[in-house]
Design a protein around this motif. Structure first.
Motif, PDB file in Angstrom:
ATOM      1  N   HIS A  42       7.847 -26.093  19.365  1.00 16.43           N
ATOM      2  CA  HIS A  42       7.271 -24.822  19.820  1.00 16.43           C
ATOM      3  C   HIS A  42       6.781 -24.884  21.262  1.00 16.43           C
ATOM      4  N   SER A  43       6.459 -26.088  21.741  1.00 20.42           N
ATOM      5  CA  SER A  43       5.960 -26.226  23.115  1.00 20.42           C
ATOM      6  C   SER A  43       7.094 -26.414  24.120  1.00 20.42           C
ATOM      7  N   GLY A  44       8.306 -26.581  23.630  1.00 23.10           N
ATOM      8  CA  GLY A  44       9.443 -26.837  24.513  1.00 23.10           C
ATOM      9  C   GLY A  44       9.722 -28.308  24.724  1.00 23.10           C
ATOM     10  N   ALA A  45       8.894 -29.183  24.157  1.00 24.98           N
ATOM     11  CA  ALA A  45       9.102 -30.624  24.298  1.00 24.98           C
ATOM     12  C   ALA A  45      10.250 -31.075  23.411  1.00 24.98           C
ATOM     13  N   VAL A  46      11.065 -31.991  23.917  1.00 25.05           N
ATOM     14  CA  VAL A  46      12.174 -32.539  23.133  1.00 25.05           C
ATOM     15  C   VAL A  46      11.616 -33.513  22.100  1.00 25.05           C
ATOM     16  N   VAL A  47      11.850 -33.223  20.813  1.00 26.74           N
ATOM     17  CA  VAL A  47      11.270 -34.020  19.741  1.00 26.74           C
ATOM     18  C   VAL A  47      12.320 -34.696  18.865  1.00 26.74           C
ATOM     19  N   ALA A  48      13.580 -34.296  19.012  1.00 26.62           N
ATOM     20  CA  ALA A  48      14.645 -34.861  18.184  1.00 26.62           C
ATOM     21  C   ALA A  48      15.981 -34.589  18.856  1.00 26.62           C
ATOM     22  N   ALA A  49      17.022 -35.105  18.254  1.00 24.51           N
ATOM     23  CA  ALA A  49      18.379 -34.842  18.737  1.00 24.51           C
ATOM     24  C   ALA A  49      19.298 -34.737  17.540  1.00 24.51           C
ATOM     25  N   ILE A  50      20.324 -33.913  17.674  1.00 21.59           N
ATOM     26  CA  ILE A  50      21.307 -33.729  16.612  1.00 21.59           C
ATOM     27  C   ILE A  50      22.677 -34.136  17.137  1.00 21.59           C
ATOM     28  N   SER A  51      23.467 -34.801  16.300  1.00 23.32           N
ATOM     29  CA  SER A  51      24.794 -35.253  16.742  1.00 23.32           C
ATOM     30  C   SER A  51      25.849 -34.969  15.694  1.00 23.32           C
ATOM     31  N   ILE A  52      27.079 -34.886  16.171  1.00 23.33           N
ATOM     32  CA  ILE A  52      28.255 -34.844  15.304  1.00 23.33           C
ATOM     33  C   ILE A  52      29.026 -36.128  15.569  1.00 23.33           C
ATOM     34  N   SER A  53      29.285 -36.897  14.516  1.00 21.98           N
ATOM     35  CA  SER A  53      29.962 -38.187  14.636  1.00 21.98           C
ATOM     36  C   SER A  53      31.352 -38.099  14.017  1.00 21.98           C
ATOM     37  N   VAL A  54      32.353 -38.528  14.782  1.00 23.54           N
ATOM     38  CA  VAL A  54      33.739 -38.331  14.378  1.00 23.54           C
ATOM     39  C   VAL A  54      34.552 -39.608  14.597  1.00 23.54           C
ATOM     40  N   PRO A  55      35.311 -40.054  13.604  1.00 22.69           N
ATOM     41  CA  PRO A  55      36.206 -41.197  13.837  1.00 22.69           C
ATOM     42  C   PRO A  55      37.180 -40.878  14.966  1.00 22.69           C
ATOM     43  N   ILE A  56      37.515 -41.876  15.769  1.00 20.80           N
ATOM     44  CA  ILE A  56      38.369 -41.630  16.935  1.00 20.80           C
ATOM     45  C   ILE A  56      39.750 -41.107  16.551  1.00 20.80           C
ATOM     46  N   ILE A  57      40.171 -41.335  15.319  1.00 20.34           N
ATOM     47  CA  ILE A  57      41.487 -40.842  14.889  1.00 20.34           C
ATOM     48  C   ILE A  57      41.510 -39.322  14.799  1.00 20.34           C
ATOM     49  N   ASP A 116      32.796 -49.038  17.285  1.00 18.12           N
ATOM     50  CA  ASP A 116      34.019 -48.993  18.088  1.00 18.12           C
ATOM     51  C   ASP A 116      35.113 -48.101  17.508  1.00 18.12           C
ATOM     52  N   ALA A 117      34.835 -47.441  16.374  1.00 17.57           N
ATOM     53  CA  ALA A 117      35.815 -46.529  15.791  1.00 17.57           C
ATOM     54  C   ALA A 117      35.304 -45.092  15.717  1.00 17.57           C
ATOM     55  N   VAL A 118      34.146 -44.836  16.340  1.00 24.51           N
ATOM     56  CA  VAL A 118      33.510 -43.521  16.215  1.00 24.51           C
ATOM     57  C   VAL A 118      33.054 -42.994  17.573  1.00 24.51           C
ATOM     58  N   ARG A 119      33.239 -41.701  17.787  1.00 21.60           N
ATOM     59  CA  ARG A 119      32.695 -41.024  18.959  1.00 21.60           C
ATOM     60  C   ARG A 119      31.727 -39.950  18.483  1.00 21.60           C
ATOM     61  N   CYS A 120      30.754 -39.623  19.334  1.00 22.61           N
ATOM     62  CA  CYS A 120      29.722 -38.658  18.966  1.00 22.61           C
ATOM     63  C   CYS A 120      29.381 -37.757  20.145  1.00 22.61           C
ATOM     64  N   VAL A 121      28.862 -36.579  19.822  1.00 16.80           N
ATOM     65  CA  VAL A 121      28.285 -35.692  20.823  1.00 16.80           C
ATOM     66  C   VAL A 121      26.929 -35.241  20.282  1.00 16.80           C
ATOM     67  N   ALA A 122      25.915 -35.204  21.150  1.00 16.68           N
ATOM     68  CA  ALA A 122      24.558 -34.886  20.715  1.00 16.68           C
ATOM     69  C   ALA A 122      23.884 -33.916  21.669  1.00 16.68           C
ATOM     70  N   ALA A 123      22.924 -33.170  21.141  1.00 16.13           N
ATOM     71  CA  ALA A 123      22.148 -32.222  21.933  1.00 16.13           C
ATOM     72  C   ALA A 123      20.678 -32.331  21.552  1.00 16.13           C
ATOM     73  N   PRO A 124      19.779 -31.968  22.479  1.00 14.59           N
ATOM     74  CA  PRO A 124      18.344 -32.116  22.226  1.00 14.59           C
ATOM     75  C   PRO A 124      17.748 -30.976  21.407  1.00 14.59           C
ATOM     76  N   VAL A 125      16.709 -31.314  20.647  1.00 14.82           N
ATOM     77  CA  VAL A 125      15.960 -30.353  19.828  1.00 14.82           C
ATOM     78  C   VAL A 125      14.538 -30.275  20.360  1.00 14.82           C
ATOM     79  N   TYR A 156      27.200 -38.042  25.089  1.00 13.18           N
ATOM     80  CA  TYR A 156      28.346 -38.527  24.325  1.00 13.18           C
ATOM     81  C   TYR A 156      28.202 -40.026  24.057  1.00 13.18           C
ATOM     82  N   ASP A 157      28.695 -40.424  22.914  1.00 12.82           N
ATOM     83  CA  ASP A 157      28.794 -41.837  22.548  1.00 12.82           C
ATOM     84  C   ASP A 157      30.284 -42.137  22.435  1.00 12.82           C
ATOM     85  N   ASN A 158      30.796 -42.858  23.421  1.00 11.87           N
ATOM     86  CA  ASN A 158      32.219 -43.183  23.456  1.00 11.87           C
ATOM     87  C   ASN A 158      32.442 -44.559  22.848  1.00 11.87           C
TER      88      ASN A 158
END
Length: 270
Positions: A210-225, A198-207, A191-193
């Motif tokens: 094929h080998s199982g290695a983490v190569v990227a991450a995806i996030s959803i970014s949302v204004p705190i309102i 300072d007006a946005v929060r985010c949640v991210a997960a790893p991508v 999480y990015d609190n």
């Protein structure tokens, strides 16, 4: 290690100035790189001649990135399955939540956005593909850092060295960062609190690939309102699903839990 060619290094330094500026004049380039103006003019004229920069007809003359870089970037993207697949998955996730979705990769101690789809809300996060941010200040960055070995992490953040802050909420010490990354490995998401904005929060997960290695991450970014505990749960579930979908497109055959927990723990040396 082979010796770097100074002239080539300087030319690349000139081009990299445009990562956070649309246009620059030769004097501005000289000032930023602390180079003699004659040297900068030679470099810039060569880059213009090869179509890596384009000169405007304004006074003073301003320069912007040229078509040759666009062609090289497209050629790179053609060879990178991640960029193609990431944009499609980002669109699917954004369509499900109508919030801004980013997909990023790690570049040293920074993250670089390789795909992005905007929210349709009037109030939304402003960003761009290619933008580079300190990894420790972002949700995507903390997921990617959590996948590093202890040695790789310490090389980026030596003990006792203070970290740059983007907001008052940013993590600023390696010790605190390590504690946060331990939580990321346990939860499988980050999480990015309001740490990068300072007006946005985010949640991210790893991508994973094929080998199982983490190569990227995806996030959803949302204004705190618009951020609520109930929606946080929905977005966390959605970002996990998006991460698994992109991982599968890259050849990953495991489960979402394996990406979020087992693999991160193994890669961290834990």
């Amino acid at each position: 290690m082979a010796r770097a060619v100074p002239a080539v290094t300087r030319a690349l330094d000139v081009l990299e100035l445009f990562l956070d500026r649309n246009t620059l004049t030769a004097p501005e380039v000289a000032e930023r790189l602390k180079l003699p103006r004659t040297t900068v003019h030679e470099l810039v004229n060569t880059l213009v001649d090869r179509s890596y920069l384009i000169a405007s007809e304004s006074s003073p003359i301003r320069y912007r990135l040229g078509m040759r870089l666009f062609q090289l970037g497209n050629r790179f993207a053609e060879q990178l399955d991640l960029a193609r697949e990431a944009q499609q998955v980002a669109a699917e996730v954004a369509g499900a939540c109508d919030e801004t979705v980013h997909i990023a990769v790690l570049d040293g101690a920074h993250v670089v956005y390789v795909a992005k789809v905007d929210s349709t809300h009037p109030v939304r996060m402003v960003s761009a593909v290619g933008r580079r941010l300190p990894a420790h200040c972002t949700a995507v960055g903390k997921v990617l850092l959590a996948a590093l070995s202890t040695e790789a992490l310490e090389a980026r953040y030596p003990p006792g060295q203070s970290l740059s802050a983007m907001t008052p909420n940013s993590v600023t010490s390696p010790a605190r960062l390590r504690a946060v990354l331990s939580e990321v490995r346990a939860q499988g998401v980050s999480y990015d609190n309001c740490e990068s904005n300072d007006a946005v929060r985010c949640v991210a997960a790893p991508v994973a690939d094929h080998s199982g290695a983490v190569v990227a991450a995806i996030s959803i970014s949302v204004p705190i309102i618009r951020w609520t505990p109930e929606r946080e749960k929905e977005w966390t579930t959605l970002v996990r699903a998006g991460a698994l979908s992109l991982s599968q497109r890259l050849g990953y055959s495991g489960s979402s839990d394996a990406i979020g927990l087992e693999r991160l723990a193994v890669n961290s040396g834990g």
